[in-house]
Motif scaffolding. Structure first.
Motif, PDB file in Angstrom:
ATOM      1  N   GLY A   1      -6.811 -10.235 -18.538  1.00  0.00           N
ATOM      2  CA  GLY A   1      -6.664 -10.397 -16.846  1.00  0.00           C
ATOM      3  C   GLY A   1      -6.550 -11.712 -16.612  1.00  0.00           C
ATOM      4  O   GLY A   1      -5.981 -12.740 -16.133  1.00  0.00           O
ATOM      5  N   LEU A   2      -7.870 -12.836 -17.047  1.00  0.00           N
ATOM      6  CA  LEU A   2      -7.885 -14.445 -17.235  1.00  0.00           C
ATOM      7  C   LEU A   2      -6.166 -14.484 -18.059  1.00  0.00           C
ATOM      8  O   LEU A   2      -5.973 -15.380 -16.835  1.00  0.00           O
ATOM      9  CB  LEU A   2      -8.242 -14.770 -17.759  1.00  0.00           C
ATOM     10  N   PHE A   3      -5.599 -13.661 -18.891  1.00  0.00           N
ATOM     11  CA  PHE A   3      -4.572 -14.401 -19.037  1.00  0.00           C
ATOM     12  C   PHE A   3      -3.639 -14.211 -18.203  1.00  0.00           C
ATOM     13  O   PHE A   3      -2.443 -15.167 -17.794  1.00  0.00           O
ATOM     14  CB  PHE A   3      -4.164 -13.725 -20.266  1.00  0.00           C
TER      15      PHE A   3
ATOM     16  N   TRP B   1      -9.654 -10.791  -7.659  1.00  0.00           N
ATOM     17  CA  TRP B   1     -10.010  -9.447  -6.822  1.00  0.00           C
ATOM     18  C   TRP B   1     -10.277  -8.488  -7.260  1.00  0.00           C
ATOM     19  O   TRP B   1     -10.968  -7.609  -7.663  1.00  0.00           O
ATOM     20  CB  TRP B   1      -9.746  -8.876  -4.615  1.00  0.00           C
ATOM     21  N   SER B   2      -9.433  -7.841  -8.084  1.00  0.00           N
ATOM     22  CA  SER B   2      -9.544  -6.053  -8.713  1.00  0.00           C
ATOM     23  C   SER B   2     -10.203  -6.450 -10.054  1.00  0.00           C
ATOM     24  O   SER B   2     -10.977  -5.439 -10.415  1.00  0.00           O
ATOM     25  CB  SER B   2      -8.243  -5.519  -9.126  1.00  0.00           C
ATOM     26  N   LEU B   3     -10.679  -7.353 -10.061  1.00  0.00           N
ATOM     27  CA  LEU B   3     -11.048  -8.011 -11.671  1.00  0.00           C
ATOM     28  C   LEU B   3     -12.815  -7.834 -11.327  1.00  0.00           C
ATOM     29  O   LEU B   3     -12.977  -7.717 -11.515  1.00  0.00           O
ATOM     30  CB  LEU B   3     -10.545  -9.663 -12.640  1.00  0.00           C
ATOM     31  N   SER B   4     -12.937  -8.611 -10.130  1.00  0.00           N
ATOM     32  CA  SER B   4     -14.352  -8.777  -9.952  1.00  0.00           C
ATOM     33  C   SER B   4     -14.866  -7.180  -9.052  1.00  0.00           C
ATOM     34  O   SER B   4     -15.679  -6.900  -9.379  1.00  0.00           O
ATOM     35  CB  SER B   4     -14.264  -9.378  -8.782  1.00  0.00           C
ATOM     36  N   LEU B   5     -13.699  -6.267  -8.532  1.00  0.00           N
ATOM     37  CA  LEU B   5     -14.356  -4.833  -8.018  1.00  0.00           C
ATOM     38  C   LEU B   5     -14.114  -4.374  -9.425  1.00  0.00           C
ATOM     39  O   LEU B   5     -15.159  -3.264  -8.922  1.00  0.00           O
ATOM     40  CB  LEU B   5     -12.859  -4.554  -6.756  1.00  0.00           C
TER      41      LEU B   5
END
Length: 159
Positions: A21-23, A39-43
């Motif tokens: 995701g960060l990549f 946002w989707s990673l956090s969710l």
């Protein structure tokens, strides 16, 4: 050794989602797409944390919700990158093909894995062998990306 080590798969899937995701966050150009990734990673992390708070035994099991969320989210990030490559240069093209291909196939194999419990040992092992085959293909595609993107190009000097 007879010890439960399935929690390693959970750590792997969560780590894979965060790292990939960060990549994709770093290579996406649009601010709205970058916000979507964060946002989707956090969710997704919040959903998984809540699941583990309410049922901590899920962390010691083969957690299909986690596998589905983490893998398909990375596939969505890869598809966003493919969309961007329609008009931009083909950066990390082969890598993204490998990520999308492998994560889709492995997610299906993991989801079907629980259905194979009542089958023979040979049929159970077939899904793991298929996954091993797909991961080899995935690694070969990553190797191709490395060769295309990072190996020095040889210049032919005709004198």
């Amino acid at each position: 050794m007879g010890k439960n080590n399935l929690f390693f798969t959970n750590v792997y899937f969560i780590g894979q989602m965060v790292v990939l995701g960060l990549f994709y966050y770093s290579i996406l150009k649009s601010e709205s797409q970058k916000k979507f990734v964060l946002w989707s990673l956090s969710l997704a992390l919040l959903v998984l944390i809540i699941q583990y708070i309410f049922d901590h035994t899920q962390f010691l099991k083969f957690n299909l919700l986690e596998i589905t969320i983490t893998s398909l989210l990375v596939v969505i990030f890869g598809l966003l990158h493919f969309y961007n490559m329609l008009t931009d240069k083909k950066e990390y093209y082969y890598f993204t093909i490998g990520v999308v291909f492998y994560l889709l196939t492995s997610t299906v194999l993991f989801l079907v894995g629980n259905l194979t419990i009542g089958l023979t040992e040979e049929l159970k092992l077939m899904s793991w062998r298929l996954n091993a085959f797909f991961i080899i293909i995935y690694y070969l595609i990553i190797l191709l990306e490395w060769k295309v993107s990072f190996m020095p190009k040889k210049k032919i000097n005709i004198n």
